[in-house]
Design a protein around this motif. Structure first.
Motif, PDB file in Angstrom:
ATOM      1  N   UNK A  73       0.932  -1.081   0.086  1.00  0.00           N
ATOM      2  CA  UNK A  73       0.057   0.123  -0.038  1.00  0.00           C
ATOM      3  C   UNK A  73       0.850   1.172  -0.032  1.00  0.00           C
ATOM      4  N   UNK A  74       2.241   1.278   0.062  1.00  0.00           N
ATOM      5  CA  UNK A  74       3.038   2.301   0.142  1.00  0.00           C
ATOM      6  C   UNK A  74       4.122   2.310  -0.945  1.00  0.00           C
ATOM      7  N   UNK A  75       4.416   1.262  -1.475  1.00  0.00           N
ATOM      8  CA  UNK A  75       5.415   1.330  -2.497  1.00  0.00           C
ATOM      9  C   UNK A  75       4.998   0.330  -3.634  1.00  0.00           C
ATOM     10  N   UNK A  76       5.455   0.682  -5.012  1.00  0.00           N
ATOM     11  CA  UNK A  76       5.207   0.008  -6.106  1.00  0.00           C
ATOM     12  C   UNK A  76       5.990  -1.228  -6.166  1.00  0.00           C
ATOM     13  N   UNK A  77       5.513  -2.247  -6.708  1.00  0.00           N
ATOM     14  CA  UNK A  77       6.567  -3.620  -7.029  1.00  0.00           C
ATOM     15  C   UNK A  77       6.814  -3.976  -8.447  1.00  0.00           C
ATOM     16  N   UNK A  78       8.085  -4.150  -8.905  1.00  0.00           N
ATOM     17  CA  UNK A  78       8.514  -4.588 -10.218  1.00  0.00           C
ATOM     18  C   UNK A  78       8.093  -6.266 -10.217  1.00  0.00           C
ATOM     19  N   UNK A  79       7.848  -6.781 -11.315  1.00  0.00           N
ATOM     20  CA  UNK A  79       7.421  -8.123 -11.527  1.00  0.00           C
ATOM     21  C   UNK A  79       8.624  -8.982 -10.845  1.00  0.00           C
ATOM     22  N   UNK A  80       8.310  -9.866  -9.960  1.00  0.00           N
ATOM     23  CA  UNK A  80       9.507 -10.895  -9.323  1.00  0.00           C
ATOM     24  C   UNK A  80      10.042 -11.538 -10.394  1.00  0.00           C
ATOM     25  N   UNK A  81      11.307 -11.854  -9.845  1.00  0.00           N
ATOM     26  CA  UNK A  81      12.215 -12.645 -10.732  1.00  0.00           C
ATOM     27  C   UNK A  81      12.839 -13.932  -9.919  1.00  0.00           C
ATOM     28  N   UNK A  82      12.651 -15.000 -10.521  1.00  0.00           N
ATOM     29  CA  UNK A  82      13.215 -16.247  -9.773  1.00  0.00           C
ATOM     30  C   UNK A  82      14.529 -16.610 -10.492  1.00  0.00           C
ATOM     31  N   UNK A  83      15.662 -16.443  -9.681  1.00  0.00           N
ATOM     32  CA  UNK A  83      17.033 -16.842 -10.078  1.00  0.00           C
ATOM     33  C   UNK A  83      17.524 -18.182  -9.739  1.00  0.00           C
ATOM     34  N   UNK A  84      18.311 -19.071 -10.706  1.00  0.00           N
ATOM     35  CA  UNK A  84      18.667 -20.249 -10.102  1.00  0.00           C
ATOM     36  C   UNK A  84      20.169 -19.944 -10.213  1.00  0.00           C
ATOM     37  N   UNK A  85      20.803 -21.093  -9.481  1.00  0.00           N
ATOM     38  CA  UNK A  85      22.410 -21.175  -9.396  1.00  0.00           C
ATOM     39  C   UNK A  85      22.675 -19.471  -9.108  1.00  0.00           C
ATOM     40  N   UNK A  86      22.274 -18.863  -7.869  1.00  0.00           N
ATOM     41  CA  UNK A  86      22.306 -17.631  -7.829  1.00  0.00           C
ATOM     42  C   UNK A  86      22.904 -17.258  -6.496  1.00  0.00           C
ATOM     43  N   UNK A  87      23.813 -16.418  -6.652  1.00  0.00           N
ATOM     44  CA  UNK A  87      24.390 -15.627  -5.283  1.00  0.00           C
ATOM     45  C   UNK A  87      23.746 -14.219  -4.933  1.00  0.00           C
ATOM     46  N   UNK A  88      24.130 -13.914  -4.009  1.00  0.00           N
ATOM     47  CA  UNK A  88      23.189 -12.382  -3.622  1.00  0.00           C
ATOM     48  C   UNK A  88      23.506 -11.472  -4.589  1.00  0.00           C
ATOM     49  N   UNK A  89      24.634 -11.221  -5.252  1.00  0.00           N
ATOM     50  CA  UNK A  89      24.893 -10.321  -6.198  1.00  0.00           C
ATOM     51  C   UNK A  89      24.408 -10.219  -7.377  1.00  0.00           C
ATOM     52  N   UNK A  90      23.802 -11.629  -7.913  1.00  0.00           N
ATOM     53  CA  UNK A  90      23.404 -11.576  -9.256  1.00  0.00           C
ATOM     54  C   UNK A  90      22.177 -10.590  -8.953  1.00  0.00           C
ATOM     55  N   UNK A  91      21.412 -10.450  -8.055  1.00  0.00           N
ATOM     56  CA  UNK A  91      20.356  -9.512  -7.603  1.00  0.00           C
ATOM     57  C   UNK A  91      20.568  -7.776  -8.125  1.00  0.00           C
ATOM     58  N   UNK A  92      22.016  -7.585  -8.009  1.00  0.00           N
ATOM     59  CA  UNK A  92      22.377  -6.277  -8.543  1.00  0.00           C
ATOM     60  C   UNK A  92      21.982  -5.975 -10.134  1.00  0.00           C
ATOM     61  N   UNK A  93      22.448  -7.047 -10.670  1.00  0.00           N
ATOM     62  CA  UNK A  93      22.241  -6.859 -12.199  1.00  0.00           C
ATOM     63  C   UNK A  93      20.606  -7.058 -12.828  1.00  0.00           C
ATOM     64  N   UNK A  94      20.103  -7.517 -11.964  1.00  0.00           N
ATOM     65  CA  UNK A  94      18.461  -7.847 -11.941  1.00  0.00           C
ATOM     66  C   UNK A  94      17.834  -6.452 -11.709  1.00  0.00           C
ATOM     67  N   UNK A  95      18.224  -6.025 -10.333  1.00  0.00           N
ATOM     68  CA  UNK A  95      17.656  -4.792  -9.962  1.00  0.00           C
ATOM     69  C   UNK A  95      17.872  -3.521 -10.812  1.00  0.00           C
ATOM     70  N   UNK A  96      19.288  -3.445 -11.395  1.00  0.00           N
ATOM     71  CA  UNK A  96      19.761  -2.453 -12.169  1.00  0.00           C
ATOM     72  C   UNK A  96      18.942  -2.574 -13.649  1.00  0.00           C
ATOM     73  N   UNK A  97      18.671  -3.599 -14.222  1.00  0.00           N
ATOM     74  CA  UNK A  97      18.090  -3.801 -15.428  1.00  0.00           C
ATOM     75  C   UNK A  97      16.453  -3.444 -15.152  1.00  0.00           C
ATOM     76  N   UNK A  98      15.898  -3.547 -14.007  1.00  0.00           N
ATOM     77  CA  UNK A  98      14.469  -3.191 -13.748  1.00  0.00           C
ATOM     78  C   UNK A  98      14.519  -1.664 -13.069  1.00  0.00           C
ATOM     79  N   UNK A  99      15.513  -0.968 -12.984  1.00  0.00           N
ATOM     80  CA  UNK A  99      15.598   0.048 -12.526  1.00  0.00           C
ATOM     81  C   UNK A  99      14.656   0.491 -11.242  1.00  0.00           C
ATOM     82  N   UNK A 100      14.849  -0.352 -10.227  1.00  0.00           N
ATOM     83  CA  UNK A 100      14.192  -0.187  -8.777  1.00  0.00           C
ATOM     84  C   UNK A 100      14.877   0.485  -7.835  1.00  0.00           C
TER      85      UNK A 100
END
Length: 267
Positions: free
Chosen positions: A146-173
């Motif tokens: 109710x306070x923030x907008x959400x980007x479509x969720x992403x499921x990442x496999x064989x993933x470490x935490x830092x893979x999320x940086x590439x995903x978040x940057x691509x989504x512009x969150x």
């Protein structure tokens, strides 16, 4: 068995009800009792299975879609298989070029400008994501939707935490949440962690993240409490303009049942 032995067993039995740690196991000669040895081997097998059993991506995707947050996009790291993922942590931190169904992969992500991005990553315990990923995401959306907008969720496999940086940057969150299976131990094999990174971009240091750990109700941190802490950290990061070691949890005192770790961790 002597009176002292009976008293000692009762003492340790009472303490064991308050912790998942193995304490006061006793001994038979110079070894552990057979029952405790067998239990330890079973726990070790469960931890190995938690690491190596692959994530059922289709089942998780169906659960996530049912939450009404959109069809999840699937992304893989550069680690080609589980063995390579375990031997080469660096490959788990960058997107891969392996074939995925049409409309999937890092190239399928679109700039959304959303407040919050969520990555559900298998990490070192796909079992944790299977058990807790969808209900934890539901709790986060209930606390934040109710306070923030959400980007479509992403499921990442064989993933470490830092893979999320590439995903978040691509989504512009603005803020990225990586829900990831934590390294199994001999007491807990299905613990989930949430890593929060404000203004994610490739190259972010681990000290620029915050971690909410040990999410595995009923013994560990519950979904509602983890979502409350996450909400507090997101608000703090937006005020501060960054996440990491300078950002502290101010959501209130925790109950004894809530085991919480808030720190920048190496992932």
């Amino acid at each position: 068995m002597t009176t002292n032995d009976i008293a000692a067993q009762a003492f340790w039995a009472e303490l064991r009800r308050t912790t998942q740690a193995r304490i006061g196991l006793g001994r038979t000669g110079d070894a552990l009792p057979t029952a405790d040895v067998l239990e330890l081997r079973a726990a070790h097998a469960a931890a190995r299975d938690a690491v190596h059993n692959p994530l059922d991506v289709d089942a998780l995707a169906a659960q996530v879609k049912a939450l009404g947050l959109g069809d999840p996009v699937r992304v893989r790291s550069s680690a080609g298989n589980r063995s390579e993922y375990l031997r080469r942590p660096d490959l788990g931190r960058v997107p891969g070029k392996s074939e995925l169904p049409a409309g999937q992969g890092i190239s399928a992500l679109h700039h959304t400008g959303a407040d919050i991005g969520v990555v559900l990553a298998d990490g070192l315990s796909p079992r944790a994501l299977t058990d807790h990923g969808a209900p934890m995401l539901a709790a986060l959306f209930e606390a934040l939707g109710d306070r923030f907008t959400f980007a479509p969720p992403v499921i990442a496999t064989q993933s470490r935490v830092a893979l999320g940086d590439h995903i978040g940057s691509a989504q512009g969150v603005t803020t990225l949440l990586v829900l990831i299976g934590e390294r199994p131990g001999l007491s807990v094999a299905d613990s989930l962690g949430i890593y929060l990174t404000h203004l994610p971009s490739p190259g972010r240091a681990d000290s620029e993240r915050n971690c909410i750990s040990n999410i595995h109700p009923p013994e560990g941190l519950g979904y509602t409490r983890a979502a409350q802490v996450t909400a507090g950290l997101i608000e703090g990061a937006r005020r501060l303009g960054r996440s990491g070691v300078d950002l502290k949890d101010t959501s209130g005192s925790l109950s004894p049942a809530d085991t919480l770790i808030l720190e920048a961790e190496s992932a």
